[in-house]
Write a protein that holds these residues in place. Sequence first.
Motif, PDB file in Angstrom:
ATOM      1  N   GLU A  29       5.195  -2.962 -11.360  1.00  0.00           N
ATOM      2  CA  GLU A  29       5.326  -4.424 -11.396  1.00  0.00           C
ATOM      3  C   GLU A  29       6.093  -4.951 -10.189  1.00  0.00           C
ATOM      4  O   GLU A  29       5.730  -5.989  -9.620  1.00  0.00           O
ATOM      5  CB  GLU A  29       5.987  -4.854 -12.698  1.00  0.00           C
ATOM      6  CG  GLU A  29       5.086  -4.637 -13.905  1.00  0.00           C
ATOM      7  CD  GLU A  29       5.788  -4.798 -15.234  1.00  0.00           C
ATOM      8  OE1 GLU A  29       6.970  -5.218 -15.268  1.00  0.00           O
ATOM      9  OE2 GLU A  29       5.146  -4.507 -16.269  1.00  0.00           O
ATOM     10  N   ARG A  30       7.133  -4.231  -9.773  1.00  0.00           N
ATOM     11  CA  ARG A  30       7.890  -4.644  -8.579  1.00  0.00           C
ATOM     12  C   ARG A  30       7.011  -4.593  -7.334  1.00  0.00           C
ATOM     13  O   ARG A  30       7.117  -5.449  -6.457  1.00  0.00           O
ATOM     14  CB  ARG A  30       9.120  -3.758  -8.393  1.00  0.00           C
ATOM     15  CG  ARG A  30      10.237  -4.054  -9.356  1.00  0.00           C
ATOM     16  CD  ARG A  30      11.536  -3.363  -8.964  1.00  0.00           C
ATOM     17  NE  ARG A  30      11.421  -1.930  -8.846  1.00  0.00           N
ATOM     18  CZ  ARG A  30      11.603  -1.052  -9.834  1.00  0.00           C
ATOM     19  NH1 ARG A  30      11.914  -1.482 -11.043  1.00  0.00           N
ATOM     20  NH2 ARG A  30      11.491   0.235  -9.622  1.00  0.00           N
ATOM     21  N   ALA A  31       6.130  -3.620  -7.256  1.00  0.00           N
ATOM     22  CA  ALA A  31       5.231  -3.512  -6.107  1.00  0.00           C
ATOM     23  C   ALA A  31       4.321  -4.740  -6.034  1.00  0.00           C
ATOM     24  O   ALA A  31       4.110  -5.297  -4.952  1.00  0.00           O
ATOM     25  CB  ALA A  31       4.404  -2.240  -6.191  1.00  0.00           C
ATOM     26  N   LEU A  84       1.594   6.532  -7.007  1.00  0.00           N
ATOM     27  CA  LEU A  84       0.520   7.399  -7.480  1.00  0.00           C
ATOM     28  C   LEU A  84       0.861   8.869  -7.292  1.00  0.00           C
ATOM     29  O   LEU A  84       0.599   9.706  -8.163  1.00  0.00           O
ATOM     30  CB  LEU A  84      -0.791   7.053  -6.781  1.00  0.00           C
ATOM     31  CG  LEU A  84      -1.364   5.688  -7.155  1.00  0.00           C
ATOM     32  CD1 LEU A  84      -2.561   5.365  -6.273  1.00  0.00           C
ATOM     33  CD2 LEU A  84      -1.750   5.641  -8.614  1.00  0.00           C
ATOM     34  N   LEU A  85       1.471   9.186  -6.159  1.00  0.00           N
ATOM     35  CA  LEU A  85       1.894  10.568  -5.914  1.00  0.00           C
ATOM     36  C   LEU A  85       2.972  10.988  -6.911  1.00  0.00           C
ATOM     37  O   LEU A  85       2.911  12.081  -7.475  1.00  0.00           O
ATOM     38  CB  LEU A  85       2.411  10.716  -4.481  1.00  0.00           C
ATOM     39  CG  LEU A  85       2.912  12.093  -4.091  1.00  0.00           C
ATOM     40  CD1 LEU A  85       1.821  13.145  -4.267  1.00  0.00           C
ATOM     41  CD2 LEU A  85       3.420  12.088  -2.660  1.00  0.00           C
ATOM     42  N   LEU A  86       3.932  10.107  -7.140  1.00  0.00           N
ATOM     43  CA  LEU A  86       4.997  10.402  -8.105  1.00  0.00           C
ATOM     44  C   LEU A  86       4.416  10.654  -9.490  1.00  0.00           C
ATOM     45  O   LEU A  86       4.781  11.623 -10.158  1.00  0.00           O
ATOM     46  CB  LEU A  86       5.995   9.243  -8.158  1.00  0.00           C
ATOM     47  CG  LEU A  86       7.074   9.349  -9.227  1.00  0.00           C
ATOM     48  CD1 LEU A  86       7.965  10.566  -8.983  1.00  0.00           C
ATOM     49  CD2 LEU A  86       7.899   8.075  -9.273  1.00  0.00           C
ATOM     50  N   GLU A 127       0.823  -1.208   0.000  1.00  0.00           N
ATOM     51  CA  GLU A 127       0.000   0.000   0.000  1.00  0.00           C
ATOM     52  C   GLU A 127       0.859   1.260   0.000  1.00  0.00           C
ATOM     53  O   GLU A 127       0.557   2.222  -0.704  1.00  0.00           O
ATOM     54  CB  GLU A 127      -0.938   0.010   1.201  1.00  0.00           C
ATOM     55  CG  GLU A 127      -2.096  -0.931   1.073  1.00  0.00           C
ATOM     56  CD  GLU A 127      -3.080  -0.814   2.227  1.00  0.00           C
ATOM     57  OE1 GLU A 127      -2.970   0.128   3.033  1.00  0.00           O
ATOM     58  OE2 GLU A 127      -3.964  -1.677   2.308  1.00  0.00           O
ATOM     59  N   GLU A 128       1.933   1.248   0.790  1.00  0.00           N
ATOM     60  CA  GLU A 128       2.824   2.411   0.842  1.00  0.00           C
ATOM     61  C   GLU A 128       3.482   2.647  -0.508  1.00  0.00           C
ATOM     62  O   GLU A 128       3.616   3.788  -0.958  1.00  0.00           O
ATOM     63  CB  GLU A 128       3.871   2.219   1.930  1.00  0.00           C
ATOM     64  CG  GLU A 128       3.295   2.306   3.329  1.00  0.00           C
ATOM     65  CD  GLU A 128       4.279   1.905   4.416  1.00  0.00           C
ATOM     66  OE1 GLU A 128       5.398   1.438   4.108  1.00  0.00           O
ATOM     67  OE2 GLU A 128       3.930   2.050   5.601  1.00  0.00           O
ATOM     68  N   ARG A 129       3.902   1.566  -1.167  1.00  0.00           N
ATOM     69  CA  ARG A 129       4.524   1.712  -2.489  1.00  0.00           C
ATOM     70  C   ARG A 129       3.531   2.253  -3.504  1.00  0.00           C
ATOM     71  O   ARG A 129       3.868   3.118  -4.313  1.00  0.00           O
ATOM     72  CB  ARG A 129       5.088   0.377  -2.979  1.00  0.00           C
ATOM     73  CG  ARG A 129       6.343  -0.009  -2.278  1.00  0.00           C
ATOM     74  CD  ARG A 129       6.947  -1.243  -2.881  1.00  0.00           C
ATOM     75  NE  ARG A 129       8.101  -1.675  -2.111  1.00  0.00           N
ATOM     76  CZ  ARG A 129       8.978  -2.553  -2.533  1.00  0.00           C
ATOM     77  NH1 ARG A 129       8.830  -3.119  -3.706  1.00  0.00           N
ATOM     78  NH2 ARG A 129       9.993  -2.891  -1.786  1.00  0.00           N
TER      79      ARG A 129
END
Length: 52
Positions: free
Chosen positions: A44-46, A19-21, A12-14
């Motif tokens: 994809e890593r997330a 999304l912010l980025l 969730e943090e990622r």
Amino acid sequence: MIKITEKEKQFEERLDSLLLLKALLIKDNEFDEVAQKEYQQAWERAFKLLEE
């Protein structure tokens, strides 16, 4: 109350960070082809984090 695992919390943090980025890059008109590719790889890593 639903208890989430540490992996789910990290996921969730990622996603929040991604999304912010993306929003900031779009706002600054810097979401070009290279940024899109890097963003997709990070996305994809997330999701792979949840599979581990």
